[in-house]
Structures are given as C-alpha cells and as structure tokens.
Scaffold this motif. Sequence first.
Motif, short mmCIF file in Angstrom:
data_model
loop_
_atom_site.label_atom_id
_atom_site.label_comp_id
_atom_site.label_asym_id
_atom_site.label_seq_id
_atom_site.Cartn_x
_atom_site.Cartn_y
_atom_site.Cartn_z
N GLY A 1 0.78 -1.23 0.00
CA GLY A 1 0.00 0.00 0.00
C GLY A 1 0.81 1.27 0.00
O GLY A 1 0.25 2.37 -0.04
N SER A 2 2.13 1.17 0.02
CA SER A 2 2.89 2.41 0.15
C SER A 2 2.96 3.19 -1.15
O SER A 2 3.27 4.36 -1.16
N GLN A 3 2.69 2.54 -2.27
CA GLN A 3 2.80 3.23 -3.55
C GLN A 3 1.60 2.84 -4.40
O GLN A 3 1.29 1.67 -4.54
N GLY B 1 2.85 4.92 -16.27
CA GLY B 1 4.31 4.90 -16.24
C GLY B 1 4.87 3.94 -15.22
O GLY B 1 6.06 3.67 -15.20
N SER B 2 4.00 3.38 -14.35
CA SER B 2 4.48 2.36 -13.42
C SER B 2 4.49 1.02 -14.13
O SER B 2 3.72 0.79 -15.06
N ASP C 1 18.03 1.93 -12.49
CA ASP C 1 17.92 2.28 -11.08
C ASP C 1 18.81 3.48 -10.76
O ASP C 1 18.42 4.38 -10.01
N GLN C 2 19.99 3.53 -11.35
CA GLN C 2 20.89 4.66 -11.11
C GLN C 2 20.36 5.93 -11.76
O GLN C 2 20.44 7.01 -11.20
N TYR C 3 19.84 5.78 -12.97
CA TYR C 3 19.32 6.96 -13.66
C TYR C 3 18.09 7.52 -12.97
O TYR C 3 17.83 8.71 -12.99
N LYS C 4 17.32 6.63 -12.37
CA LYS C 4 16.08 7.04 -11.74
C LYS C 4 16.34 7.94 -10.54
O LYS C 4 15.52 8.79 -10.21
N GLY D 1 10.41 11.79 -9.89
CA GLY D 1 9.19 11.05 -9.58
C GLY D 1 9.39 10.13 -8.38
O GLY D 1 10.44 10.11 -7.75
N ASP D 2 8.35 9.37 -8.09
CA ASP D 2 8.41 8.48 -6.94
C ASP D 2 9.47 7.41 -7.15
O ASP D 2 9.56 6.83 -8.23
N TYR D 3 10.23 7.17 -6.12
CA TYR D 3 11.22 6.10 -6.18
C TYR D 3 10.83 5.06 -5.16
O TYR D 3 10.72 5.34 -3.97
N TYR D 4 10.57 3.88 -5.61
CA TYR D 4 10.21 2.80 -4.68
C TYR D 4 10.87 1.50 -5.14
O TYR D 4 10.26 0.47 -5.18
N TYR D 5 12.13 1.64 -5.47
CA TYR D 5 12.94 0.48 -5.88
C TYR D 5 12.32 -0.22 -7.07
O TYR D 5 12.48 -1.42 -7.24
#
Lengths: 511, 1055
Positions: free
Chosen positions: B852-854, B859-860, B925-928, B963-967
């Motif tokens: 539920g955190s994201q 785009g997801s 992941d690095q670019y994000k 934007g949101d980062y959630y791994y």
Amino acid sequence: MILSKYKIISIVLLGGMLCAGLYSCKKITDLKPEGSVYDAVYWKTESDATSGLMGAYSFLRQSQTLGPSNMSSFAYADFTTGVLKEGGDYALNFLVKGDQYYGTGLNVDDFAGDYLDDFQSWKPYYQTINMANTVLEKVGKMPDNVFKSAANKKAILGEAYFIRAYTYFYMVRIWGDVPLVLKYDPDPVSAKNIQRSPEAAVLDSCAADMKKASALLKWNTGADHAVRADKGAAFALLAHVNRWKYFVTKEQDTRLLSNAVAAIDSITNSGNYQLVPAANFDQLFKGRSVEGIFEINTSYAQNEYQINGGFYKYTLGVPYIAKQTKSTIFNSDVINAMFTDPQDARYNYYFDRSKSDDIVLTKYIGKNKQNLQYLDQNNQAGAVIDCNISVFRLAEMKLLRAECNELLHNNSAAAADLNDVKRRSNLPDFAEGGDNDLKTEIFEETFRELFCEGHTWYDMVRNKRVVDYIGSDRFSQARFDGEGWKWPINRALFVDNKDLAQNKYWIGILR
Amino acid sequence: MKNFYKKQFFIVSLLLLFSGAVFAQKKIKGTVKGSDDGLGLPGVSVKLKGSNKGVSTDNNGNFSIDVPATGTLHFSYIGYESKDIEISGQTEIHVKLKAVDNSLNDVVVIGYQSVSRKTSTAAVSTVKAADLENLPSPTFDKLLQGRVSGLNVQSFSGEPGGTPTFVVRGNSNINRTVNAARALSSPLFVIDGIPISTEDVSSFGDVTGTNFFAGLNPNDIEAIDVLKDAAAAGIYGSRGANGVVVIKTKRGKAGKPNINVNAYTGISKHGKMQEYIIGAEERRYKVNYLNKYANYDQQRLYPQILTDSLNPAFNNANDWQGIFFQTGIIQNYDLSASGGSENVNYRFSGNYYDEGGIIKGTGFKRYTMSGSMGAQLTPRLKLDAIFRLSRGDRARGRGQAPWENPLPISAGTFPTSLLYISDSDMQNFTGQLEVAKDKNINDDITASINLDYDISKKFHFSTQGSLQSSRGSRDVFRPSILDANNNFYVQSSRTNFDNFNIDNLLSYKTSLHEDHHFNVLAGNTINYNTKAYSGIGGVGQGNNVISTVQGIDPKNYVLNDPNGNLITGSSRESAGLLSFFGRLSYDYKEKYLFSASLRTDASSRFGKNYKTGRFGALSAGWVVTEEPFMKFTENWLTSLKIRGSYGETGNLPSDYYLQYNALRSQNQGTYNGSPTTNTYNGVNVVTYNPSSITQDNLTWEHSAQTNIGIDADLFKGRLSFSVDAYNRGTSNTFFDLILPVTSGYEKVKTNAVGVRNLGLDINISGRVFAQDSKFQWNPRLIMSFNKNQVVSLPNGNRDIMVTDGNTGTTFILTKGRPIYEFFLVKSAGVYSTQADIPFDPRTGNLITYWEGSQTAKPGSYRWIDQNFDYDVWDHFDKVRVGNPNPRLTGGLSNTFTFKNFSLEVYTTFVLGREVYNTYISSLLDQYKQLGSFPNTGLINLDKLPIWRKPGDVAQYADLNPYGDYYYQFNNFSSAYMENGSYAKIKYINLAYNFPAKMLQKFKMKRLQVYAIVDNVYSFQKSTLPDVEAVNELGIYNGDGYPVPRKYTIGLQASF
C-alpha cells in the motif's frame, strides 16, 4: 632364455607396483584432516578445555555486536530509549525514530522496521548456548587428572554455566519465552524444532545455573578479572535474574527481590570490588577496573579491538576521531532533563556540551581521549576506542540493590546504596521531599550512571517507566501492557517451525 | 581428417615368409598412396591372396614383394577400403586406396579399453584432433562447444585462460545458496589415464583462477571421447555420474622423422560495445534531461558535477571503454617431431601461445614441452612413457580486491565520463603502473609410465603409474598510491595440487567357435591426491619499492580475502580412492553385443558407514544390418545398430573431510567489526563448526541412467546419424539441510535431493557429393535436448527459494520443475494511461505496491497481482517467470572443399532459455535516482523503450528522476527477462593446401595456410550485447569479460 629373464623382471616390476598400491590402500581410504581438529581427537587436555571455553566467550562476544555498525547490545538497550535524535544508520533509525518517520506506511512500529532482521536472529545466541553446552558435556566428562588442579576444571564448567545463563537472560529480556536447550546434542543432524519455554522457567534455569556456577567458581582478582566470569559475575547475574523474574511474574513474589539483594550482598561482602573514583573514570570505562564485575573483552592490547563500527566509535566524529563524520545526534532535551547538576562528575565527563544541540558522548573515549588508539598513529588512521563492553559493575549492582530494597520497602538500605553512587560523582545525598521520590530517584540515578551502557531499556521496562520516559505518543500504555516491549519473533523462524507462536502483541500486526 | 587415420591406426604387421613355394618368383615394386591427399601410406599390408606371403609398405608407401607372375595382391589398411589388384605380369604397381568414412570402423574409448565402434554398446562421442587444430583458444574445453551431442559448453567469459561451463547431459547440481561459479555439475576428466575432477581443483588452492586445462596445448590432443551413458562411464564408478571425458594426447608413429611446424597469429577485438555519451555531450544531455522534469526550484539545485563545467575535476571526457579495452595480439607456435622404428617411437612437441586480452592488463601466455616415447622392450613387453611440462602466465587486469575481476571498476555501471582520473589511477586502470604487480603462474608437470605385457595371446596385463602435479603461484603488490588509506598491499601465495594414480589392468580376449567373442577386463585403480596452500599477505605503509612480503607487522597480515579464502596461513588436504572394477563383453558374430561392468570404490571422503560404494552397468546392442534378412537394404543402409544400457554411477563430495565434525580453530576470536583474531582475552579460541557435523551416514550421490541409441550409416558413409535418448535420475544429491536454529547449527550437508535429466542427443553428418568429386560438402549437425527437473526436496518437498547474493535475483526449487527457475514478480509492461490501471472492486482503490505504500500510476510497471489483494510486491506475488536451463543446444558445421581449398563455417546454438538482464535494471535504477544520475555513465536513453508520457507503450517504467522512487527498477520483477536463445557463427576457417607435387621439390609433405575469424556473428532476439555472456544462472550484469572476436592467419607445414 633371454625372454624368460625379461619375463621375470617384468613380472616382478608389475607385481611390485600392484603390491605397493594395495599396501597403502587401507591408509588411502582413511585420511584425517591436518588443518583442523575434530571431536575424536579434541577434549583431551586442559588447554583443549580452556580453548573450548574461549570459544563460548567468543560466540558471546559475537552475539553482542550484531546488526548495523556492530553494536546490538547498545542498539537494543539505548537506541530504543529516546536518548538519540538521529541514529545515523537507516535501520538503526527505526529504533531511534520509529518506522513512521520513513513513511513506508507499514505502521508496524519500531521493532519491525526494514533491515532489523539482524536484531531478530536467534542464531548467534543458540550458537553461544550450544558451545556452552558442548563445554559442559565434554569438559564434564574429562578426567580430573588432566587438569592442573580440580579448581581449574570447576572454573571452566562454572564459566560455561555463566555464559549459557547470561545468554538466556539476555534473550528473555528481549523476546520473553524462548526455547530452552540445556543439553549437548551428540546428533544435531536429527535435531527437531522445539517450542518456547515460559520466560519464568527460563529464568529459573538461569538461577539454577548461577547457583551451580557460584559454587564452582572462585573470586578472581587476577589479570583476567572481569573479562572471565567468576563468583562475582555469577552473583550479579543471579541478582538480575531474580529481579527480572519478579517483574515478569507480575511482582507477586517478593522473595525474588530478597534473593537479588542477597546475591548482591555476597558481592559487596567479598571486599573484592570498589567504586572507582570519578577522577579515574577513563580506567573504569576502559575495563578491568576494581569496579568491574563482568565485561566482554575487546582489548586493544590483545588485538581483540573493534575497528569497524561499534557503539563507542560510531557515536563520535571530528574532532574526537580524525577524518570521521559523526552520524548520530543525541537528544539534548533528554540529556539536559536527566543530568541537571553541573556538579555531577558525569555531567562533564560523559559529555562534550560545546554545541548545545549536538552534545557529544565522551564517556568512553575519555575527556582527553585517554582511551583513543590509532592503529596508524602517523596518519591518524584506524581509530579504536579501547573500552571493554561493560555488563555488570559495582555501581550498577548497588543501584539494582537499591531498586530491590526500595521495592521491599527497605528505604534506608536503598538510600545508602543510592548515596554511595551519588557521592562518587560528587552529588549530594538523596533527600526525601525533593523533586523525586526515592523510587524515581533510584531510577534516574541508574539512568544517569548507566547512560549508554547497554542497560537503560531493560531498566525502563522492569521499572515500568517506558511510557513515561519515551512518551505515550511513541509508546502507548496499551502497547506496554500488551507486552509490546518485547521484540517480535523473526518471520524467518516460522518458515521451518510451524508450531512456533508469535509474541502476543505482534500477532496481527506483523504478517 | 584422413591423415588422422593413418596416425591413429598405424600397425606394423610382421609376417614370416615361408619359402616352401617352388614356382617362379618375381619381384614387384610399387607404391600405395591415399586417394585423399596423394601421399604415400606407410604400413599398408600387401598380401598375396591365397598364401600367407605378405609385406608392408615403408614410410613413403613403397613396397616390394616376390610373387608369382599371376595372382592377386590384396592391399589393406585400417581406415581405408581394401583393394585387390591382379598381378597379371606387372612389375610395378601403383595403388591408390580410398579412405572410408564409415564411423563404425572407428574405435571408441569406453573406459580403460578401446573397442571398435561397431561392437560398442555405449553412448560415446569422439572429437578428433583435426576438429580442434589451430583454433585460437588456449583450452580445449571451449572448443568442444557444439561438437558433442549431450555436451553443453558455454563460454560466458572471453577472458584468456578463463573457464567455460561444461555440462554433460544436463545439470544435476543443486544448491541452497547460489554461487554461480559452481552452480553446474561438471564431468570427470581423464587425461592420458589420469583422472581429474575440476571440482577438486577449483574448490581449493586455485589462486591463479586460470583454467586448469590451460596447460594442455589443444594441438597436442589426438582425440577426446565423451562418455555419456552408464555403459561407458559406469566403469568410472563413483566419479562418473556427470559423464566422463577421456583425452588422449598424440603419440609418435613409426616412420621417418616427421617434423611439423605450425604458427598462427592474429588479433582479438571487442565485439559490439555499448555506446556511451561522453564529455560535454553527456553534460548537455543530462542537463536537458533533467530540465524536462525539474521545476524552477529544482533546477537551481543541480549538482556541481553538471553545472561546474570549468572545474577540472568535472570537465573530462573519459571514454571508459576506450580506457579499458584494447586490441589484443594472439600468437601461437607449435613445433613437433615424431617418428620411430619398429621397436621405438617418439614424439616431442613444444608450444608457445600468447593471447593478449581485450581488456588492458589481461592476457595469457603458455609454454609447453611434451615428449612421449614408446618402446617394444621384448616381443611381449611394451613401455610407453609421457612427460609433459607447461607454464601458464596469466595477467588478470587490475580489478578490485581480491582482484579477480579484470576491471578495476564495475563495467555494469561505468561512472560518468566527466570525472578526473589521476595519473596513477589511469596507469593502474590500463595495467601500466609498473610498481603494481599481479603475477599468476601455473606450472604443470605430468609424467606417466605405462607397461604392457602380453602374458599369452589371450592374457594381457598392463600397469600405469602417473603423477600430475600442478603448482599455482600468485604474487600481488598494490602500491599505496592506489589505496584510499595509503596502505600498500602485498601477497604471495602458493598452491599445489598433486594427483597420483596407479592403474592395473588384466584383460582376457578369446573366441569360441569363431563366432563367440569374449573380452574380460579386471583392474584396480589407486588414486591419491593432495592439495596444499601456503601464503602470506598483508598491508603496510611507506614502502613502495619492495614488492614481496617483508617487514610487515604480523598484526597487519591479511588472514582472509573478502571471499573468505585463506591468504595468510597454510593448509593441506588429501583424499584417496581405491577401486576395483571389471567388465565382461561378449558378442556373437559382432551382431549381438552384450557388456556388463561392475566397480567398487572406497573413498576417504566418506564417514565410516559408507566408505564403499558399488556401481554396475549393463548394456546390449544389435547390429541389425548383420542379419541375413537385411540383405535387401544393403545398397543404401550400410549399417544399423540399436543399443541400450542401464547403469549406476556416483559422485563424490568436493569437500575432503565432510565426515569430520571439524572444530574451528582459525580466527575464531573474530567478531563483528573486529580484525581477524584467534583469541579471547589472549587465549586461543576453538569452537565447534556450525556448518559441519560428523556425518557417518553421508553417502555417494547416486545416478541411475537408462540410454537407448541408434547408430546408422547410409549410402556407404554419405549420411550417418546417431540418436540417443536418456533418462538420468540423480538421487542422494548433496544438499545443505537447514537445521533448527535452536540446535546451534546452521546447516548440514546431506544426501537430500533428487534431480532428473531427460534428453535426446542427435548427431547427423553427411557427405553431399561423391567421394571422388572435386567439390565436397560435409555438413554435420549436433543437437542436444535436455529437460531437467527436481524430483525430491528435503522437508516434505517444500519449495526452496534461493537468492543470488551478487545480483539479488531469486530462484526457486520446486519438485517437478526445472532447477533454478527465476522466481520474481511478474511484470507485463508499463501502464500506459490512467485507464489501464486496475482497481479493487471492493474499495475502488487503484492497485498498490509494497503493502500500500505506492499507488500505481501511468508509467508504473504493470506488476501482476497474484493473490488478488490488489497489492503487489510482497512474498505472495512472486511466480515462476523463466527457466535459465537451455532446452536445446548444439552446433552445425559445414565444411566445403574444392581442390586444395577448404572452408569451414561453424555455428553453435542455444534455444529455449530465459536470461535476466540486471545490467539494464541497475542502470535504470541509477538513472532514476537524482543522487546517482549525474554520476553514472550515460547511454542514450532515447533509444530505450522507456515510458515518457501517457499513451506510450513502453517496456521500462517512467524514469523521471523527480518522480516516486520505490525500488521499482530492482531485480525482483520480470521486467528484465529476455529471450536467451541464440545462434552464433562461431568461426569461419578458410584453408589452402599446397599441392603435394609442388611441395616435393621443397621436401615438404604438407603445407597449409589458413585464416580464421572467431566469434563472427550472433543471431539473437535479446538486447544484450552477447547473450552467451550470461553466467551459469542466466544472469547478465554487464560486468563480465566480453567474448572477443578474433582474426587469425596461420600456416602449417610438415617435413
């Protein structure tokens, strides 16, 4: 004729090769390791027994330094108490700030944040217990005549009992009920899962072990004083076990308190221990002082120091340690609320107060960095704070006795112990009618004296002061009453053990 | 190829001449030549039909014989079709013999014995010298890729002297922890009779990390037999469970001295490279990229590395690939001399091989010398001796501690090109820093003596004693300028691996009534090997001149490397194996074939209850074409054989002392955060070992294999095929059982797991044109289908999840499923628009991630919710999303010859496997992340299928750094699974043989020039630069050593 000569030669040659081969066959399928010892050849001499016991100590030391920055004993007992504002490490901040801070929405509270698994693992503790059980079994069966004296064998057994009991006691304070293994298992391949024993039963076993240990052990005032358990350590643990059992058994049985007092009496009556004067605090915290009763050895001189992480180093930075950034920030409000009297020797010795919002803990490094060592002095690299990890010491025992005596309504005896500790730090004696009653004063003096020494959380819990001192917004009364001060059992343990039960507060909170 | 037969089957026949004949004799002279290369054939038997009069040809193929004026001469030679010639008054006869291409006339090795392929009942594939010669590889194992059905070789690393995976008939190894280096099972190798398990070698003391076989010059190999089924491998008993590879090196043959010179040289280049945007262009690209997403306030906060273009620390344009990669030079020189007389034969050879790596500071050099000698001491006693020396010198580049990776930084994610590189770093990166060293030397000595004694015509005894000794040494010096703490590091390590082997064999061969043929073998083997390590390493300060371990304070010794391997200290381990074995073969008229073998092994590696193991195999064959009723097929079906086998083999644990509950005495005082120490309070510490328990009941891994095969030969060798189907069940596989935490033990190795491999090996070869055609086309197709599955797991067959510690990817072991399937959250593209996002019908809430955190957005990633709780990314949403085990592997070779030209196009392929691209996931992941985006090397993001705006149909999720980062780019979802199939043109080899006539003037027998392009082109669907370059578990992380393309030219001359 020539042919037959060749024939003979070759048959002899070939036959020889074959025989040589077969001769060594027996040997060839029965090869033993050269680089390690194994059960069948070990446990023969006193030094085997001593090294095995050191193995148990080594596992014990390992179990005190788990988790991020290798300092679990402080993480459990001090990071959870609100004395810090910033824990530095991502995972440690779950203990300092609670999970809410990170907004992951887990809302499962402080002990269950991400990456806290290292603090929930039982593995190091049961390794310690298994090693202690192994020593008890193997050394117990060794004939007395391989030891220089019968006392040596007894001491080894007594110390093994101590290590086992201390480990159980340590676990009980964190998880409550834990599986109780008191026997060496010759066939661990077929080991079965076992259920948790009630915490009172585990504590009873610890007490029984300490009764045995106190009989087996002698007072030790020698060079390895405090870093190896002796009679004093056994009494100290016995006192703590009784006090904790009094708490977890709903404070019904005051005999437990008397037992604790009696155990501490044995320590003080021995005359082997003295409070170290405030002027020599650096030696007290370095370890092996006349005040020390039991410590985990992390000596620099013996190359057993902690170089990576460790609480003492982790909470410091420039100018105390060259080229190191400090990652923690203490909660000045808490420090200022507890340490109010500038006359208190600890007020200045424990802290560098030059930045009022970023007080530095100087208790261990020493006001003049007396306990700082650099592996590479020229480059000021490889800093080591040369302090043992203190477990029991005389002042701590006196305060525990004061706590018990107060609960037994022996207020004068309680005040006497309290004042002993206060006087050492140049504080006036406790006076009735001040801001605090005797109970609170003992608690707060304990808080002060043992600040960041791996005790405070347990002191708070058994004196039921968690909610008061941490704040009900962070730690509700309902959580305390529901035994939410216990840590949850690690999820991973349920994977292989279907019958394991979670601690009741956590049922339904953790998936 | 034809030349080979001559070498292989050279037989001198001695016949006594009876001079009882009284009629007129006359002398006939002549030559016998091969029709293939026109060279004289030595040792051809020339017999007068109807008499026992005969001679054999000399080294140049000349003969002379006294015969009557009429009669017939019979010319026969193994590997060639026999020919009868009427004498009819001729005084000079010149004969050309045609080589036969009938594979059933070959011999195959079935373990301690060679039998003719015709009477063999085993599944054995043979690779001959000619197939391996002159290909630019230092080791033979890589050359076997696609050549043997049932064998899967993948050379995922192009590092000179590196080790490929080598799996016979499917993987049977299964582990709780994933360690790519030992993920797959490997066969037993038997080189000139000496058994070697690569597991034994690599599990210990392998300080240089060089391929163990790099000391063996592929050009010295005469034949490689891969023993696949139990009928062949069964006689290797406890060590044959994963197949046996038997290697025989070249021997001298009687005749005039034959001198062979062979040289090739060429270059090695990087294949397709990732394109990086560097320098000012990188800065502009990154700033523009951020501008697209950042608001005004955020734009003011761009990191200095992007804004401060005048700062010398940030205004560079490093082309990391250019810094690290180079064009390597390859050189190889072989010289050999062989020859002999009737009673003695010899061969000596020397080789120098030098391959420069395509990464600077890497490469491999080898020097070898070998000699073999055979001597007929008496008519009954023969001696055969081999001696081989080699030195390998491998440069390993400048990776980070423990310096096993050739690159000093991770190639998976290069840093930005803008950073400043100091001179010393640059020198180090490129392997130029003179004071730094990393010397890796392997010295191998192999010596063996073999005695053969014919006790009688039927009884035969032979004994072989051999020693194979390998020494590895590594000397490292890293000067203090390379270290952040200004420490130098120095290390000196030595390892020994010694392998002693004695074989005694007694064989008996007899025939009853001509038609019943018996062949009995009994033998015993004693094998003893030791591995030892001694070394010292430490850190210190100040000195940058002395590069050996001198004057370092003992407390600064480094006891173990970051992987836990011993650095300072010594160790020695040994293992012994005593075996008795026997085989009985019987055939009736070479038509009905039977064979049975039995072996008993006693090994020191097991506990007292299971020291001894017994392994048996049974097999039978039927040569259908020998039946009278098959007469009608004679014209087109040259031979047809059906064979079947069943048998059992075993496998030893790689650990020598598993059965001992070894107490640990090294560094046991060490605790979290401490340096390595062995004391508590200054007293030595000994502890039990939480992962070792006395194991008296540990037993052999047990493999039972059934094999059914057909060998057919059609149109007189124009088309032949062989098909084998197998079912190999491996039970009692060693597996770590996790023990209850309360036991204090972590795990115990037990025989807890079962694995099955089912498969089909297909081998088809043909000759498209008639043998006398000038143009020849010989295609050959090898295909191996394999399916493996887990058949039993401990703990009631409960699924086991394993994580690759290096990449974080998870795999699952499930009963009935293949080993190591990827177990990840299933990702099905990216949500293009808001309307695509599913919602929970009960609440109306959109699907969420991570409890539920994201909430999912356009785009997801479209992660599939498996448990219908409308939340993804917990343990219950992982599913099987791919299988890294290849379903089909093989090779296709086409050889064309026209007059003196020959062209070989060699292709290998892998079909049906999934691979995982952690390289792209870690880059994304690095670019994000805003923190790492500026510092990461830049590839052209416009070319990637990334979601940028609603409506985009994309493969990768929104990469907006704000934007949101959630791994979301981590390795837990299947978004980076790719099709791992490929077909690769492995090499093209064009050769020209100078005509024999022309060469005779120069007294040369043979002169060939050739050109080879290696690793030519790869056909693949995957976006990876080279989809072969994934690790054993199918993971590509971009950090491996790329497989180079090599161009070589060479010449081969015989005198």
